[in-house]
Design a protein around this motif. Structure first.
Motif: not given
Lengths: 359, 255
Positions: A233, A235, A261, A263, A265, A290-294
């Motif tokens: 969850r 960063e 989820e 940033k 991660s 669930r994010r672009l930078d995972v």
């Protein structure tokens, strides 16, 4: 033979020796035999005693595991015993705290609810051994354990299980790792078991780290369904899951789920299976970004002991049995991070004991 | 030391070795040349006793004992050592742990000596690594030599110790082989080489050329190598069959 001696013989990491332990807890069936701390850095209490002593503890109960999760959590919520272990703020607990859950009566249903708190910036190593006596038959073990790793704290949890082919084991664990905290889980079950099912779930805040390592052996008629789940969850939170399964019979399902989820991660999942004799190994990895930078990755491999490797070691003069055992030993070895060296040695000893039984 | 007599062997489907004879005396270094697929590696695998291959005819004697029916580990315990061309990775097993296992088994070499040997090879860092995992070409060869050193065999079989290895490494590998051979009088070696580079750093006594599962030619290592370099395997074979002298001198006279 006394109970302590019986437990020591089971080789599940229980020493009952205050020279090498910071605390010791023993629950036989539903009764707590003793609950002691040998250090000013940590407290070890019977859970019901702790709930009486600390009013605030109630809000930790069922915080990371839903009470209505399944039938087992519902059974355990009605009546339970268990331990409360807490390392104090900023304290580095030198030796591990050991907790032992022992089943001793026929047809026992052991219901346990444990709370473990590593307060801010503290460091705690916990070893839990679970086993049963010859007298116990058709046992069911339900263990609820909730872990709270506060800001910047480090907690390692090593679970060594030794069951029998008539035992059903249902541990349910939840872990909350606050900012900058580290949680390490090592799970070892190298004995036969009728049914084992566990899927601890960790929730990680900013810069929190978690690693899950597991070794399980499947024997004839064992059904083992084991995995771990992490919600990244925060960063830059990070998780690593490594599972090693050896099938000599029965069925092993190795699961893993990482949900990214936060940033930046990161998560890595690795399932290794070795088919020694019969049996089934199934791996079910799930990665969810669930994010672009995972960044999430996964590796899985299942295979038998390669003939080429056996011959290679035999060409150095090892017998066939020695070669297989050396290769299996290599498969099982892993670099356990975040655990003191002497605890690593204890874990390796437990692995060796299991390996001797297997081969 | 080793006598291979009329050896026919292969997989269930294919015969690879079609009547190999090889006689290695105590203290001799033999070299086997031959094109890809001629059966050089298979010969080594059959001598060590690999279960991948079955012997259909012929016998193998080591130090006077018939070892044809012995298992792989029994042969190695008698003193046959092999450095594989492409050794497998053994995950999770550190080289140092394998070495320690060998040291305790054979009790001929000390850990300190292994360490010095590894330093001489320039790869002491490999000891902490998992056996062959992610090793470069040269590291694979050197890792094999470290294991052989710990085993301390009387007959050393080296399968392409000079292939996929840089020039400096070939030199140091040559030196390492000599160190192993000199540890005891009367030790022998058989080296399979493709390029012959290792011969720049090691004095071999006898060379063989293997083609299509047979040893077809025997002679001075330098001459055979020179002949192969000049005329290729088939050209060298033709001359060998005609009974011509091989190598530089012979070639000059005829030319």
């Amino acid at each position: 033979m006394g109970i302590k001696e019986e437990i020591r013989k089971a080789k599940i990491g229980m020493e009952f020796d205050e020279r090498v332990r910071s605390g010791s807890f023993l629950q036989v069936d539903q009764n707590v035999e003793f609950s002691e701390s040998f250090s000013n850095s940590v407290e070890v209490l019977e859970i019901n005693e702790a709930l009486k002593r600390y009013d605030w503890l109630k809000k930790y109960m069922w915080r990371v595991i839903p009470k209505e999760k399944d039938d087992y959590t519902r059974i355990a919520s009605e009546e339970f015993n268990g331990y409360f272990v807490r390392s104090f703020k900023g304290e580095k607990v030198e030796f591990p705290v050991e907790t032992c859950l022992y089943m001793n009566s026929p047809e026992e249903v052991q219901k346990v609810h444990n709370i473990v708190i590593a307060e801010e910036s503290s460091e705690l190593h916990l070893v839990t051994g679970c086993t049963l006596s010859k007298r116990a038959k058709f046992g069911l073990h339900i263990g609820i354990t909730e872990f709270f790793v506060k800001k910047g704290a480090k907690l390692s949890y090593t679970m060594i299980h030794s069951w029998r082919d008539d035992t059903r084991v249902m541990p349910r664990s939840g872990i909350l790792v606050e900012k900058g905290g580290t949680y390490v889980s090592n799970y070892l079950n190298t004995s036969p078991v009728k049914e084992l099912q566990t899927y601890p779930t960790a929730y990680l805040d900013d810069n929190a780290k978690a690693s899950f390592n597991s070794i399980v052996f499947g024997y004839r008629s064992s059904i083992i369904d084991i995995g771990s789940r992490a919600y990244l969850r925060g960063e830059k939170s990070k998780v690593e899951m490594i599972s090693k399964s050896i099938a000599s019979g029965g069925e092993i399902i190795a699961r893993g789920q990482i949900i990214g989820e936060g940033k930046g991660s990161k998560g890595h999942l690795e399932c290794n299976g070795l088919m020694l004799k019969d049996g089934i190994i199934r791996t079910i990895p799930e990665l969810e970004a669930r994010r672009l930078d995972v960044e999430l990755s996964h590796e899985a491999a299942i295979g038998k002991v390669a003939e080429e490797e056996i011959e290679y070691l035999m060409s150095r003069g090892l017998s066939e049995e020695e070669s297989i055992s050396t290769i299996v030993g290599g498969f099982l070895s892993f670099d356990i991070k975040g655990v003191p060296d002497y605890l690593k040695r204890e874990i390796n000893k437990a692995i060796e004991v299991g390996q001797m039984r297997l081969l | 030391m080793l006598k291979v007599a009329y050896l026919h062997a292969g997989t269930d489907e294919v015969e690879i070795l079609k009547g190999v004879n090889l006689y290695v005396r105590e203290g001799e270094i033999h070299v086997i040349f031959g094109p890809n697929g001629s059966g050089k590696s298979t010969l080594f695998h059959v001598i060590i006793g690999s279960r991948k291959y079955t012997i259909k005819k012929g016998r193998i004697f080591f130090k006077g004992e018939d070892v044809t029916e012995l298992g792989i580990n029994e042969r190695s315990r008698l003193g046959i050592g092999i450095a594989f061309q492409k050794p497998p990775t053994v995950k999770g097993l550190r080289l140092i742990d394998l070495v320690r296992l060998l040291l305790s088994k054979y009790k001929r070499v000390s850990e300190d000596e292994v360490l010095k040997f590894s330093e001489m090879l320039g790869v002491e860092h490999l000891l902490e690594r998992e056996v062959n995992r992610g090793f470069s070409g040269g590291e694979l060869k050197k890792g094999e030599l470290i294991q052989l050193f710990a085993q301390d065999p009387d007959l050393i079989m080296l399968d392409e110790p000079d292939s996929g290895v840089d020039m400096e490494s070939v030199e140091v590998i040559g030196r390492a082989i000599e160190i192993m051979l000199r540890r005891k009088d009367g030790r022998s070696a058989i080296i399979v080489t493709h390029t012959g580079e290792i011969l720049d750093h090691l004095n071999a006594d006898v060379a063989h050329m293997m083609i299509d599962g047979r040893i077809v030619c025997m002679g001075e290592p330098d001459e055979i190598l020179d002949s192969i370099r000049r005329w290729g395997y088939s050209g060298c074979l033709e001359r060998c069959m005609r009974g011509e002298t091989l190598g530089n001198k012979g070639g000059d006279k005829k030319g």
